[in-house]
Write a protein that holds these residues in place. Structure first.
Motif, PDB file in Angstrom:
ATOM      1  N   LYS A  89     -58.858 -16.291 -84.674  1.00 32.13           N
ATOM      2  CA  LYS A  89     -58.584 -16.457 -86.107  1.00 32.13           C
ATOM      3  C   LYS A  89     -59.090 -15.302 -86.959  1.00 32.13           C
ATOM      4  O   LYS A  89     -58.554 -15.024 -88.011  1.00 32.13           O
ATOM      5  CB  LYS A  89     -59.179 -17.776 -86.592  1.00 32.13           C
TER       6      LYS A  89
ATOM      7  N   ASP C  32     -50.259 -39.464 -80.741  1.00 34.42           N
ATOM      8  CA  ASP C  32     -50.504 -38.030 -80.636  1.00 34.42           C
ATOM      9  C   ASP C  32     -49.751 -37.513 -79.412  1.00 34.42           C
ATOM     10  O   ASP C  32     -49.202 -38.278 -78.620  1.00 34.42           O
ATOM     11  CB  ASP C  32     -51.994 -37.691 -80.612  1.00 34.42           C
ATOM     12  N   SER C  91     -44.309 -19.386 -77.502  1.00 32.26           N
ATOM     13  CA  SER C  91     -45.769 -19.255 -77.424  1.00 32.26           C
ATOM     14  C   SER C  91     -46.295 -19.025 -76.025  1.00 32.26           C
ATOM     15  O   SER C  91     -47.511 -19.077 -75.818  1.00 32.26           O
ATOM     16  CB  SER C  91     -46.438 -20.503 -78.010  1.00 32.26           C
ATOM     17  N   ASP C  95     -51.050 -22.294 -75.726  1.00 36.58           N
ATOM     18  CA  ASP C  95     -51.678 -23.594 -75.926  1.00 36.58           C
ATOM     19  C   ASP C  95     -52.799 -23.816 -74.904  1.00 36.58           C
ATOM     20  O   ASP C  95     -53.923 -24.175 -75.248  1.00 36.58           O
ATOM     21  CB  ASP C  95     -50.605 -24.689 -75.799  1.00 36.58           C
ATOM     22  N   ARG C  98     -55.878 -21.171 -74.922  1.00 36.20           N
ATOM     23  CA  ARG C  98     -56.988 -21.526 -75.822  1.00 36.20           C
ATOM     24  C   ARG C  98     -57.971 -22.455 -75.102  1.00 36.20           C
ATOM     25  O   ARG C  98     -59.181 -22.350 -75.279  1.00 36.20           O
ATOM     26  CB  ARG C  98     -56.449 -22.230 -77.068  1.00 36.20           C
ATOM     27  N   HIS C  99     -57.418 -23.331 -74.325  1.00 30.83           N
ATOM     28  CA  HIS C  99     -58.237 -24.269 -73.570  1.00 30.83           C
ATOM     29  C   HIS C  99     -59.132 -23.505 -72.581  1.00 30.83           C
ATOM     30  O   HIS C  99     -60.330 -23.747 -72.486  1.00 30.83           O
ATOM     31  CB  HIS C  99     -57.278 -25.229 -72.845  1.00 30.83           C
ATOM     32  N   THR C 175     -44.587 -25.632 -76.691  1.00 26.83           N
ATOM     33  CA  THR C 175     -45.640 -26.491 -77.215  1.00 26.83           C
ATOM     34  C   THR C 175     -46.818 -25.625 -77.653  1.00 26.83           C
ATOM     35  O   THR C 175     -47.150 -24.636 -77.008  1.00 26.83           O
ATOM     36  CB  THR C 175     -46.086 -27.570 -76.192  1.00 26.83           C
ATOM     37  N   LEU C 176     -47.402 -25.998 -78.778  1.00 23.48           N
ATOM     38  CA  LEU C 176     -48.578 -25.289 -79.286  1.00 23.48           C
ATOM     39  C   LEU C 176     -49.346 -26.248 -80.188  1.00 23.48           C
ATOM     40  O   LEU C 176     -48.823 -26.706 -81.201  1.00 23.48           O
ATOM     41  CB  LEU C 176     -48.170 -24.029 -80.061  1.00 23.48           C
ATOM     42  N   GLY C 177     -50.574 -26.549 -79.791  1.00 23.76           N
ATOM     43  CA  GLY C 177     -51.353 -27.526 -80.559  1.00 23.76           C
ATOM     44  C   GLY C 177     -50.643 -28.867 -80.559  1.00 23.76           C
ATOM     45  O   GLY C 177     -50.314 -29.408 -79.511  1.00 23.76           O
ATOM     46  N   ASP C 178     -50.369 -29.405 -81.757  1.00 27.72           N
ATOM     47  CA  ASP C 178     -49.707 -30.712 -81.852  1.00 27.72           C
ATOM     48  C   ASP C 178     -48.193 -30.604 -81.813  1.00 27.72           C
ATOM     49  O   ASP C 178     -47.488 -31.599 -81.836  1.00 27.72           O
ATOM     50  CB  ASP C 178     -50.096 -31.413 -83.168  1.00 27.72           C
ATOM     51  N   TYR C 179     -47.697 -29.373 -81.809  1.00 27.40           N
ATOM     52  CA  TYR C 179     -46.257 -29.183 -81.896  1.00 27.40           C
ATOM     53  C   TYR C 179     -45.610 -29.164 -80.517  1.00 27.40           C
ATOM     54  O   TYR C 179     -46.146 -28.596 -79.568  1.00 27.40           O
ATOM     55  CB  TYR C 179     -45.965 -27.849 -82.618  1.00 27.40           C
TER      56      TYR C 179
END
Lengths: 356, 85, 213
Positions: A89, C32, C91, C95, C98-99, C175-179
């Protein structure tokens, strides 16, 4: 390489690994110095600098016009500027710079490619798959020229991951050798330019990209098939469609016990056990999404010069199927070269290069 | 020991995402890697991480790993024998 | 001129719903992303425990193709190497990247997980689908900013034309985050006349992708 030296060194860099590791890393100061001739290095990530350097060099020696509507740019990479993820970020390049499509867009704008670039991210076969894709787009009449760059960097992200897989070697990697114990990571960038019509000015013009196939093991997402299934299918389909005598195989040869064993099985099953095989990984490690491009460039070099490179780190065979591994450099006239690669996700690819 | 085995089973289910299983479904004596739970090489590496993360124990060689990760019992024995008290 | 291929089926997972060939097969609002995916898995009685080990990109791609191929007998009708999978997203595997990054942020709690790291490549979803359905054919993962029906049409079309594939699964799995958003479609050379067959061409792909429930 002719002196059979390796670029893989023991690195101590606490910023990317808690313990020392073996890898082939591009000297940062040297890269910045080389890049400064092109543009201000401060404005670009390490990944972008490498890719732009290689593309700049290749395009300056090619007649291909990026602005030509028939020219497509393909970027082959597994992770792009993944080093930005640590501070996703608040990194100075902005949040979007990490996206692969965005990296390709930035390079597109830099060289004024007219068409929207394409990214191929197929693990360790990305580079060879990108060349195969480019050749198919040309033969289908969808592009006239395809400029393909493959780049990946050595990062904490990837080092930590391969380390957790226990696949990093305790010294420079030793492809196909009895004492091999894993791979060495490397970083780098390579570019190939494919064209519908040969250029008179370019000596690479006498190499033709032939048949190629990719195939999935359908077996396991990280472990290679014990029977070399996917790689065998890819090679077999290729040889059925293009039954030529293969003079040389450039193997994936990562130096992990399973990969090299699997390749020896697939090569033997395809009846190519007597064909000279080498791996370039002992020289500059496994460069992931760049590997297939850089290694294909070396294949082109070998086809032009007749110098077949040895397999650095190889000493004594350590595979159950005896294939013809080239230990030291030798002279050989190569008309047909088979490039193979395999990767996570069970993917495999085989591509033929012909000299005309 | 009984408590450790129960705890290990819960940790294994969580670490390996064996979502449809309960601790009682795992036989602590049965081999973990032959049929039974359908575990693979990634799971073996993941169990190695589990031992390090939760118990501070390192597995040094592949042969050692095979013995230690044979069953829940063998893992529990390894933990008990090497636990820093 | 070679005969056109057809899109024999499609499946779409977006906006809390699963659409298969114009029909809403499953809907669950308010859940979710993780519960939604698990809900689909359970609703269709899929028995494949490896599903729970997958990252979200693989879960989405796996479920989309699972429902695309349900009762289609693809494995009986084609040899494994005849089936190709050509997917695209924007993406890549960010996703899950990041994990993985989370496991290496802190040097005093430095436990990178092989089960997470293995999913830091977008083409793993192709591998998962191949393992599930025993497909050994061509597979490529492309990344572009937006879904590109024209490119995907051209690329897949030439795979048919050059006899690389006899059947192909293609589409968008993002998919990315909640999307999340997926549209996958099955391309074949011929199909049963009674099925809701559409000609495989850029406009039909565009039309399918633009559908809303």
């Amino acid at each position: 390489m002719l002196a059979e030296m390796t670029g893989i060194r023991l690195k101590e860099d606490n910023s990317i690994a808690p313990a020392p590791f073996y890898a082939s890393v591009v000297d940062t100061a040297l890269l910045a110095e080389k890049f400064a001739v092109i543009d201000d290095p401060v404005q670009y990530t390490r990944f972008e600098q490498l890719a732009i350097c290689s593309l700049h060099d290749a395009l300056s020696r090619s007649d291909v016009d990026p602005a030509d509507p028939g020219t497509l740019f393909i970027l082959s990479t597994t992770k792009g500027s993944i080093d930005l993820l640590e501070k996703e970020k608040e990194n100075k390049f902005g949040q979007d710079r990490i996206h692969l499509w965005n990296a390709a867009r930035l390079i597109q704008r830099f060289f004024t490619f007219r068409n929207e670039p394409l990214v191929i991210s197929n693990a360790c076969i990305s580079g060879v798959q990108a060349i195969l894709t480019g050749a198919r787009l040309i033969s289908a009449g969808l592009s006239d020229n395809v400029v393909i760059n493959g780049t990946d960097i050595v990062s904490e992200f990837v080092l930590a991951g391969f380390n957790s897989f226990q696949s990093l070697s305790n010294g420079p990697c030793r492809p196909f050798d009895k004492s091999r114990d894993g791979l060495s990571l490397g970083e780098g960038s390579g570019t190939v330019v494919l064209s519908k019509t040969p250029f008179n000015s370019n000596r690479a013009g006498n190499i033709v990209v032939g048949e190629g196939f990719s195939s999935n093991d359908a077996n396991h997402i990280s472990g290679p098939s014990r029977t070399g299934e996917g790689l065998f299918i890819a090679i077999n389909r290729l040889l059925k469609k293009s039954p030529v005598e293969v003079d040389y195989i450039s193997a994936h040869g990562t130096g992990t016990p399973y990969n090299d064993e699997m390749e020896s099985i697939a090569i033997t099953r395809a009846g190519l056990q007597s064909v000279p095989v080498n791996s370039f990984k002992g020289y500059w490690g496994h460069t992931l999404g760049a590997a297939g491009i850089i290694e294909t460039v070396m294949c082109l070099y070998s086809m032009h010069t007749g110098v077949l490179f040895g397999t650095k780190g190889y000493n004594e065979p350590g595979i159950t199927h005896p294939i013809n591994i080239t230990g030291h450099s030798m002279k050989k006239d190569i008309k047909n070269c088979l490039k193979i690669a395999s990767g996570f996700g069970g993917c495999n690819v085989a591509l033929l290069l012909h000299k005309i | 020991m009984e408590q450790l085995i129960q705890k290990l089973k819960e940790e294994i289910i969580e670490a390996l995402n064996l979502s449809e299983m309960k601790p009682a479904d795992i036989d602590e004596k049965a081999p973990l890697f032959v049929d039974g739970l359908g575990l693979d090489s990634i799971d073996a590496l993941e169990l190695t991480v589990l031992l390090e993360k939760k118990y501070g124990l390192k597995i040094n060689t592949a042969e050692e790993g095979k013995k230690i990760l044979h069953s829940v019992n063998s893992m529990a024995e390894f933990i008990t024998a090497n636990k820093k008290s | 001129m070679k005969k056109s291929c057809i899109i024999s089926h499609y499946c779409q997972i977006r906006d809390h719903a699963v659409i298969g060939d114009d029909e809403t097969l499953y809907e669950r609002c308010g859940a979710d992303l993780s519960d939604f995916f698990t809900g689909i898995y359970q609703h269709f009685d899929i028995s494949y425990p490896k599903f729970y080990k997958m990252d979200n990109l693989c879960k989405l791609g796996f479920l989309s193709v699972e429902l695309l191929l349900m009762d289609r007998n693809i494995q009986q009708r084609y040899a494994g190497h005849e089936v190709g999978i050509i997917l695209m997203n924007a993406s890549s595997s960010l996703d899950n990247d990041r994990h993985h990054q989370q496991t290496i942020l802190d040097r005093s709690a430095y436990f990178p997980s092989p089960a997470v790291f293995v999913y830091t490549l977008p083409n793993i979803v192709i591998g998962e689908i191949c393992i599930r359905h025993k497909f050994t054919g061509e597979g490529t993962f492309f990344v572009r900013e937006r879904f590109d029906p024209l490119f995907l049409f051209n690329y897949v079309n030439q795979l048919f034309y050059q006899d690389v594939v006899q059947c192909c699964i293609a589409g968008w799995v993002e998919t990315l985050g909640d999307y999340y958003d997926s549209t996958v479609y099955l391309i074949e050379k011929t199909g049963k006349p009674d099925a809701g067959i559409t000609i495989f061409e850029p406009d039909t792909i565009k039309h399918i992708f633009a559908k809303e429930k």
